[in-house]
Design a protein around this motif. Structure first.
Motif, PDB file in Angstrom:
ATOM      1  N   GLY A 476       9.767  19.057  23.833  1.00  0.00           N
ATOM      2  CA  GLY A 476      10.097  20.475  23.569  1.00  0.00           C
ATOM      3  C   GLY A 476       9.025  21.398  23.727  1.00  0.00           C
ATOM      4  N   ASN A 477       7.656  20.505  23.413  1.00  0.00           N
ATOM      5  CA  ASN A 477       6.523  21.454  23.288  1.00  0.00           C
ATOM      6  C   ASN A 477       6.054  21.791  24.702  1.00  0.00           C
ATOM      7  N   ALA A 478       6.213  20.463  25.777  1.00  0.00           N
ATOM      8  CA  ALA A 478       6.101  20.426  26.974  1.00  0.00           C
ATOM      9  C   ALA A 478       6.976  21.534  27.626  1.00  0.00           C
ATOM     10  N   VAL A 479       8.144  21.955  27.437  1.00  0.00           N
ATOM     11  CA  VAL A 479       8.706  22.767  28.028  1.00  0.00           C
ATOM     12  C   VAL A 479       8.505  24.002  27.612  1.00  0.00           C
ATOM     13  N   LYS A 480       8.172  24.191  26.122  1.00  0.00           N
ATOM     14  CA  LYS A 480       7.670  25.562  25.584  1.00  0.00           C
ATOM     15  C   LYS A 480       6.445  26.050  26.090  1.00  0.00           C
ATOM     16  N   PHE A 481       5.607  25.113  26.187  1.00  0.00           N
ATOM     17  CA  PHE A 481       4.239  25.571  26.820  1.00  0.00           C
ATOM     18  C   PHE A 481       3.839  25.374  28.216  1.00  0.00           C
ATOM     19  N   THR A 482       4.970  25.208  29.235  1.00  0.00           N
ATOM     20  CA  THR A 482       5.039  25.262  30.541  1.00  0.00           C
ATOM     21  C   THR A 482       5.978  26.518  31.111  1.00  0.00           C
ATOM     22  N   THR A 508       4.334  14.498  30.062  1.00  0.00           N
ATOM     23  CA  THR A 508       3.352  15.157  31.125  1.00  0.00           C
ATOM     24  C   THR A 508       3.997  16.432  31.513  1.00  0.00           C
ATOM     25  N   ASP A 509       3.040  17.461  31.301  1.00  0.00           N
ATOM     26  CA  ASP A 509       3.720  18.713  31.817  1.00  0.00           C
ATOM     27  C   ASP A 509       2.531  19.627  32.670  1.00  0.00           C
ATOM     28  N   THR A 510       2.875  20.581  33.360  1.00  0.00           N
ATOM     29  CA  THR A 510       1.994  21.093  34.315  1.00  0.00           C
ATOM     30  C   THR A 510       1.769  22.806  33.658  1.00  0.00           C
ATOM     31  N   ARG A 521      -7.569  20.417  16.870  1.00  0.00           N
ATOM     32  CA  ARG A 521      -6.620  21.089  15.977  1.00  0.00           C
ATOM     33  C   ARG A 521      -5.430  20.435  15.884  1.00  0.00           C
ATOM     34  N   LEU A 522      -5.155  19.696  17.119  1.00  0.00           N
ATOM     35  CA  LEU A 522      -3.775  18.881  17.161  1.00  0.00           C
ATOM     36  C   LEU A 522      -3.755  17.864  16.098  1.00  0.00           C
ATOM     37  N   PHE A 523      -2.307  17.620  15.886  1.00  0.00           N
ATOM     38  CA  PHE A 523      -1.839  16.728  15.134  1.00  0.00           C
ATOM     39  C   PHE A 523      -2.251  16.701  13.563  1.00  0.00           C
ATOM     40  N   SER A 527      -1.489  23.289  12.094  1.00  0.00           N
ATOM     41  CA  SER A 527      -2.673  23.689  12.881  1.00  0.00           C
ATOM     42  C   SER A 527      -1.870  24.211  14.169  1.00  0.00           C
ATOM     43  N   GLN A 528      -2.420  25.372  15.055  1.00  0.00           N
ATOM     44  CA  GLN A 528      -2.202  25.462  16.332  1.00  0.00           C
ATOM     45  C   GLN A 528      -3.244  25.930  17.000  1.00  0.00           C
ATOM     46  N   VAL A 529      -3.227  25.534  18.461  1.00  0.00           N
ATOM     47  CA  VAL A 529      -4.321  25.761  19.268  1.00  0.00           C
ATOM     48  C   VAL A 529      -4.929  27.114  19.144  1.00  0.00           C
ATOM     49  N   ASP A 530      -4.142  27.971  19.373  1.00  0.00           N
ATOM     50  CA  ASP A 530      -4.367  29.557  19.082  1.00  0.00           C
ATOM     51  C   ASP A 530      -3.385  30.206  18.297  1.00  0.00           C
ATOM     52  N   GLY A 538       6.003  30.860  19.003  1.00  0.00           N
ATOM     53  CA  GLY A 538       6.385  30.637  18.028  1.00  0.00           C
ATOM     54  C   GLY A 538       6.193  29.351  17.659  1.00  0.00           C
ATOM     55  N   GLY A 539       6.733  28.575  16.488  1.00  0.00           N
ATOM     56  CA  GLY A 539       6.414  27.251  16.185  1.00  0.00           C
ATOM     57  C   GLY A 539       5.536  27.229  14.828  1.00  0.00           C
ATOM     58  N   THR A 540       5.549  26.167  14.176  1.00  0.00           N
ATOM     59  CA  THR A 540       5.020  26.052  12.782  1.00  0.00           C
ATOM     60  C   THR A 540       3.728  25.341  13.054  1.00  0.00           C
ATOM     61  N   GLY A 541       3.368  24.438  13.746  1.00  0.00           N
ATOM     62  CA  GLY A 541       2.251  23.642  13.955  1.00  0.00           C
ATOM     63  C   GLY A 541       2.624  22.234  13.133  1.00  0.00           C
ATOM     64  N   LEU A 542       3.890  22.076  12.666  1.00  0.00           N
ATOM     65  CA  LEU A 542       4.217  20.829  12.189  1.00  0.00           C
ATOM     66  C   LEU A 542       4.598  19.704  12.872  1.00  0.00           C
ATOM     67  N   GLY A 543       5.145  19.996  13.877  1.00  0.00           N
ATOM     68  CA  GLY A 543       5.918  18.888  14.927  1.00  0.00           C
ATOM     69  C   GLY A 543       4.789  17.728  15.226  1.00  0.00           C
ATOM     70  N   LEU A 544       3.522  18.077  15.730  1.00  0.00           N
ATOM     71  CA  LEU A 544       2.637  17.055  16.034  1.00  0.00           C
ATOM     72  C   LEU A 544       2.206  16.121  14.917  1.00  0.00           C
ATOM     73  N   ALA A 545       2.082  17.006  13.926  1.00  0.00           N
ATOM     74  CA  ALA A 545       1.732  16.255  12.539  1.00  0.00           C
ATOM     75  C   ALA A 545       2.612  15.090  12.137  1.00  0.00           C
ATOM     76  N   GLY A 567      -2.363  21.612  32.702  1.00  0.00           N
ATOM     77  CA  GLY A 567      -1.101  20.858  31.943  1.00  0.00           C
ATOM     78  C   GLY A 567      -1.766  19.732  30.943  1.00  0.00           C
ATOM     79  N   SER A 568      -0.749  19.101  30.354  1.00  0.00           N
ATOM     80  CA  SER A 568      -1.166  18.263  29.182  1.00  0.00           C
ATOM     81  C   SER A 568      -0.323  16.727  29.326  1.00  0.00           C
ATOM     82  N   THR A 569      -0.917  15.802  28.932  1.00  0.00           N
ATOM     83  CA  THR A 569      -0.020  14.654  28.741  1.00  0.00           C
ATOM     84  C   THR A 569      -0.109  13.915  27.307  1.00  0.00           C
ATOM     85  N   PHE A 570       0.987  14.366  26.443  1.00  0.00           N
ATOM     86  CA  PHE A 570       1.089  13.700  25.161  1.00  0.00           C
ATOM     87  C   PHE A 570       1.771  12.534  25.084  1.00  0.00           C
ATOM     88  N   TRP A 571       0.957  11.476  24.729  1.00  0.00           N
ATOM     89  CA  TRP A 571       1.544  10.154  24.544  1.00  0.00           C
ATOM     90  C   TRP A 571       1.626   9.253  23.186  1.00  0.00           C
TER      91      TRP A 571
HETATM   92  P1  ADP Z   1       4.475  24.289  17.079  1.00  0.00           P
HETATM   93  O1  ADP Z   1       4.766  23.851  18.398  1.00  0.00           O
HETATM   94  O2  ADP Z   1       5.477  24.131  16.011  1.00  0.00           O
HETATM   95  O3  ADP Z   1       3.377  24.986  16.749  1.00  0.00           O
HETATM   96  P2  ADP Z   1       3.130  21.389  17.167  1.00  0.00           P
HETATM   97  O4  ADP Z   1       2.629  20.545  16.034  1.00  0.00           O
HETATM   98  O5  ADP Z   1       4.150  20.887  17.926  1.00  0.00           O
HETATM   99  O6  ADP Z   1       3.509  22.734  16.508  1.00  0.00           O
HETATM  100  O7  ADP Z   1       2.256  21.711  18.161  1.00  0.00           O
HETATM  101  C1  ADP Z   1       1.056  22.554  17.742  1.00  0.00           C
HETATM  102  C2  ADP Z   1       0.251  23.208  18.663  1.00  0.00           C
HETATM  103  O8  ADP Z   1      -0.207  22.330  19.647  1.00  0.00           O
HETATM  104  C3  ADP Z   1       0.985  24.214  19.422  1.00  0.00           C
HETATM  105  O9  ADP Z   1       0.950  25.294  18.817  1.00  0.00           O
HETATM  106  C4  ADP Z   1       0.322  24.504  20.635  1.00  0.00           C
HETATM  107  O10 ADP Z   1      -0.950  25.219  20.591  1.00  0.00           O
HETATM  108  C5  ADP Z   1      -0.322  23.028  20.883  1.00  0.00           C
HETATM  109  N1  ADP Z   1       0.720  22.238  22.071  1.00  0.00           N
HETATM  110  C6  ADP Z   1       1.537  21.122  21.461  1.00  0.00           C
HETATM  111  N2  ADP Z   1       1.954  20.886  22.745  1.00  0.00           N
HETATM  112  C7  ADP Z   1       1.317  21.515  23.673  1.00  0.00           C
HETATM  113  C8  ADP Z   1       1.601  21.369  25.179  1.00  0.00           C
HETATM  114  N3  ADP Z   1       2.524  20.553  26.029  1.00  0.00           N
HETATM  115  N4  ADP Z   1       0.784  22.194  25.790  1.00  0.00           N
HETATM  116  C9  ADP Z   1      -0.091  23.000  25.503  1.00  0.00           C
HETATM  117  N5  ADP Z   1      -0.215  23.146  24.269  1.00  0.00           N
HETATM  118  C10 ADP Z   1       0.380  22.272  23.246  1.00  0.00           C
END
Ligand code: ADP
Length: 887
Positions: A476-482, A508-510, A521-523, A527-530, A538-545, A567-571
């Motif tokens: 979901g994040n990958a699609v959102k941020f690509t 993996t996304d581009t 800031r991740l996980f 907490s969100q990157v910016d 949008g988002g809450t910054g809870l998904g990765l945690a 792009g990023s690779t979350f694994w």
């Molecule tokens: P949310 O997506 O609800 O803000 P997440 O915990 O899922 O919360 O993600 C935290 C932050 O990590 C996002 O707000 C974003 O800044 C960054 N992030 C997560 N996945 C990606 C991705 N695939 N590419 C770029 N940034 C990402």
């Protein structure tokens, strides 16, 4: 010790060399005369003389002067026969005086031989010069000379022996005096107080140490009894004690004791006192030696040590008391901590209950909002109204997913989240997830591929819901941020043990990527990157945690690699239990498909990889091409080499070009086209363009397998079997007249469910609580019952139990009952099943899930219960609940 201190040790006395006549062979006789004939004559006369076995030895001097020298050279000379007149008239007398007075030699026998008698008045000379004999040369006959020498020798010997005796006595006196001096020094200077007593105890000697110490007058002290001195205590008792001790010592006993007394004013002294008897040869006691040693210092040191010990003991006792006090307060604290922990536990429990209630309370109205909005959307709205309603629905959905996230997070925090451990079809789960995300991806114009290595297990044991949740978060994040490009899910087997497989999932996304300095800031929660991305994405910054917590709970790890703008690779990895029946889950290969040659044509590398891996699993030979031109080249090559392709799978669009005309160009080779989910595909149009069939991206292995089977084994399978069924199967149900009893107390929920069930073609009766449900079931033969769990008067569990035990009622006791619950806490599903329900669906209800749940329950009821896991895309689980995940 005592003995040693009291023993006077003298160095061995060196034997003193005794003076006197040496043990000589001869008697030395000196002849002093200025006439040579006298010398000769003397020697002749005395030639044979011997006395006491010793002969004579002659020494000659011819003048007085010479005589003086000779006597110095020969001090052992016994006799001097001395002439009087030589160089001077009284040279001989000078010699005599010299010998007696200056040399002090009184023992050499001087015999004066004078030429003329009367030359020196005999008597006067003899006395004045200590002459031993006086002879006239004329009178001195040979006989007389011999006699004179003989007498002289006797006298000499007597004199010399007398002299040596005297010397010896003198030496002895010196020795005694020396010894006495030494003894006195020791006696007086020793640290001990010493007194020598007679056996009655009277002081004979007292040493200086004692005299000085007690400031005694030694004259006063001697002849006193020891007990009259302040030696040993001052009290009468002490005196008696001392008298007693002296009495015993006088009997020959050695007495020793310690005593304390004051002296020098008021100073307290301690004495180590002893009495030793001195015995004579017969054993009688002649003297007593009293000794005293001042042990005040030692006693004080001992006292100090004792005091120190007492102080130490006191301090130890004090410390122990403090420690005990500390212990008590520790106990109090730990008791307090225990009570706090209990309180916290209670608080935690109430938190958990609060969460469950919250979840229920929030989901119920959400059910109304989302359900009613989808109904509204289907009710012929104007364009603008539809837009508004769409916004309401999507807002509702995101609110629900937000609530789910918060709920999950609180559950994890409260330690309330527990993982399932059930068997599930891993590939189907992956493909389902990919399909859900693909809808959003394809809407954004992104490619989405799911690449699964051929050794990844088909069947695994674990918590599929939570695994899907992580995957949904990451994809979901990958699609959102690509904004453009692709998202690919890669799945591979990392490690295998006897019981577990470690599987690696990477997404993996581009997309926009993450700046290096923001990775930390991740996980983390909230907490969100910016912060600006919050506004943009949008988002809450809870998904990765949450994902991290879940992955770790599943025995895995989570991580990310990213480049800003690239792009990023979350694994993440998880441990999945192995299933012995795993191989049974591999799709059966169509007998016609094995070994067939398939060409995959798509510009997207991820899609190519996904497909070729699937073909490998299915046992096909495969090749790939990136565009139409290359594909046609490969096809003609194959034809020429006599190993033509059996099938081409071609993407609908390659590098912006539609591939609608490809089937015709493939010249006889069957072609299947890959289409996106975003638009409806008309099968007739596809076939009219010469394609054998179409498969939707992302391709499911089962669909590909069915397609191949159909292709190479047409007689067995129907053509459209693989295509996704359109909605509307409800019509069928209506024809059959399936009747449903809906038990639900909430009016909004009743309406939502009624509308949906009606849409699906069911005939529905509604009741408001469990009691009414039981009555209704007794009266009318319903085909299926939808039962809310929380209802007034009688809840769903109880009602189910009652219905199951109804005898001879209209409803069959085995009528399928599906629970509808807003509860989303762990254990709810089990509770429903345990209460005798057949299925479970959680609110808010969505029409697709409701339809699937009804299908499933009715299918099982009509004898389809043997459909084990994996007969169909859902994996055939009883739990049809999907709303636990954040999708
Ligand atoms: P949310 O997506 O609800 O803000 P997440 O915990 O899922 O919360 O993600 C935290 C932050 O990590 C996002 O707000 C974003 O800044 C960054 N992030 C997560 N996945 C990606 C991705 N695939 N590419 C770029 N940034 C990402």
């Amino acid at each position: 010790m005592e003995d040693r201190e009291n023993t006077f040790i003298f160095a061995d006395e060196k034997s003193v060399k005794e003076p006197g006549p040496e043990k000589l062979e001869t008697w030395k006789i000196m002849v002093v005369d200025d006439e040579k004939s006298i010398h000769d004559m003397t020697k002749v006369v005395l030639a044979d003389f011997s006395f006491e076995g010793r002969s004579l030895e002659f020494i000659s001097a011819y003048s007085g002067r010479e005589a003086k020298e000779m006597i110095i050279a020969h001090p052992e000379t016994a006799i001097i026969l001395l002439d009087v007149v030589m160089e001077t008239d009284n040279a001989g007398l000078e010699v005599a005086r010299y010998i007696r007075e200056e040399l002090g030699n009184s023992i050499v026998q001087i015999v004066l031989r004078t030429g003329q008698p009367g030359q020196a008045p005999e008597q006067k000379v003899i006395i004045e010069y200590s002459i031993n004999d006086y002879k006239s040369k004329i009178d001195l006959t040979a006989k007389q000379l011999t006699t004179s020498v003989l007498f002289s020798l006797r006298s000499y010997r007597l004199a010399s022996s007398l002299k040596s005796e005297l010397v010896e006595r003198k030496l002895a006196e010196i020795r005694v005096a020396e010894s006495e001096r030494k003894f006195r020094a020791i006696f007086n200077q020793t640290f001990q107080f010493i007194a020598v007593l007679d056996p009655e105890g009277k002081i004979l000697e007292i040493n200086r140490t004692a005299v000085d110490f007690y400031r005694l007058d030694p004259n006063w002290a001697s002849d006193r009894f020891l007990w009259e001195t302040p030696w040993c205590g001052n009290s009468s008792g002490e005196r008696e004690k001392l008298k007693n001790a002296i009495g015993r010592a006088a009997q020959g006993a050695l007495v020793r004791f310690e005593t304390a007394h004051t002296a020098h004013g008021n100073r307290q002294f301690y004495l180590d006192f002893s009495l030793k008897p001195v015995k004579n040869e017969e054993g009688g006691v002649t003297l007593l030696v009293a000794e005293g040693r001042d042990i005040t210092e030692r006693r004080r040191a001992e006292e100090d040590v004792k005091n120190l010990n007492r102080g130490l003991e006191k301090r130890v006792a004090e410390r122990t008391r403090q420690l005990e006090e500390a212990n008590r307060s520790l106990k109090r604290s730990s008791e307090h901590a225990r009570r706090m922990a209990e309180k916290a536990e209670i608080a935690n429990r109430s938190k958990g209950e609060f969460l469950a209630n919250m979840s229920h309370e929030i989901r119920t109205p959400m059910n109304g909002i989302i359900g009613m909005t989808s109904m509204l959307l289907d009710s012929g709205l104007t364009g603008e109204q539809k837009e508004f309603a769409d916004v309401i629905r999507s807002s509702g959905e995101s609110l629900l997913s937000l609530i789910n996230d918060i709920l999950d997070f609180s559950k994890i925090e409260a330690g309330k989240l527990e993982l399932d451990s059930i068997a599930f079809d891993l590939r189907t789960l992956l493909e389902d997830t990919a399909n859900i995300v693909a809808v959003h991806a394809q809407k954004k114009g992104l490619e989405l591929a799911c690449i699964i290595d051929s050794d990844v297990p088909f069947l695994a044991e674990g918590d599929p819901g939570r695994l899907r949740q992580i995957l949904m978060n990451l994809t979901g994040n990958a699609v959102k941020f690509t904004p453009e490009g692709e998202v690919a899910i890669y799945v591979s087997l990392r490690k295998e043990s006897e019981a577990f497989s470690t599987v690696l999932f990477s997404v993996t996304d581009t997309g926009i990527g993450i700046p290096e300095n923001r990775m930390n800031r991740l996980f983390r929660t909230f907490s969100q990157v910016d912060s600006s991305t919050t506004r943009e994405y949008g988002g809450t910054g809870l998904g990765l945690a949450i994902s991290r917590q879940l992955a770790e709970m599943m025995g895995g790890e989570i991580g990310v690699e990213s480049k800003e703008g690239r792009g990023s690779t979350f694994w993440f990895t998880t441990l999945l239990g192995k299933r012995p029946d795993e191989t049974a889950r591999k799709p059966g290969l169509s007998p016609g498909a094995g070994g067939r040659r398939v060409l995959v044509v798509t510009g997207n590398a991820a899609n190519r990889l996904a497909l070729t891996k699937q073909l490998k699993v299915l046992g096909c030979r495969w090749d790939q091409a990136v565009d139409e031109r290359k594909a046609l080249g490969v096809l003609s090559n194959a034809r020429e080499t006599g190993d033509p392709f059996d099938l081409v799978v071609v993407d609908e669009m390659i590098e912006g070009r539609q591939m609608n005309g490809f089937a015709e160009k493939a010249r006889g080779v069957k072609v299947v086209i890959l289409t996106s989910l975003k638009r409806t595909v008309d099968a007739d149009i596809i076939r009219s363009r010469g394609f054998f069939s179409h498969i939707m991206k992302p391709v499911r292995l089962s669909v590909l397998s069915e397609c191949l089977a159909e292709l190479f084994d047409v007689s067995e399978k129907g053509r459209e079997k693989h295509s996704v069924p359109a909605e509307g199967f409800g019509k069928e149900k209506k024809d059959k007249g399936v009747t449903v009893l809906l038990a639900e107390d909430n009016i909004v929920n009743q309406k939502v469910a009624l509308l949906m069930l009606g849409k699906l073609g069911f005939t529905v009766d509604v009741v408001g609580n469990g009691k009414e449900a039981v009555t209704a079931a007794a009266e009318k033969p319903y085909d299926i019952i939808l039962m809310d769990v929380q209802m007034p008067e009688m809840d769903g569990y109880e009602a189910t139990g009652k219905i199951r035990s109804l005898g001879g009622s209209a409803c069959a006791p085995g009528v399928p009952i599906i629970a509808m619950t807003a509860h989303a806490m762990k254990g709810d599903k089990e509770k429903c099943i345990a209460a005798g329900m057949d299925g479970y669906i959680s609110k808010p209800i969505n029409i697709k899930r409701l339809s699937e749940a009804m299908e499933e329950a009715l299918g099982s009821a009509s004898g389809g219960k043997e459909s084990g896991p994996g007969t169909g895309p859902g994996g055939g689980q009883k739990n049809i609940d999907n709303s636990m995940g954040p999708d």
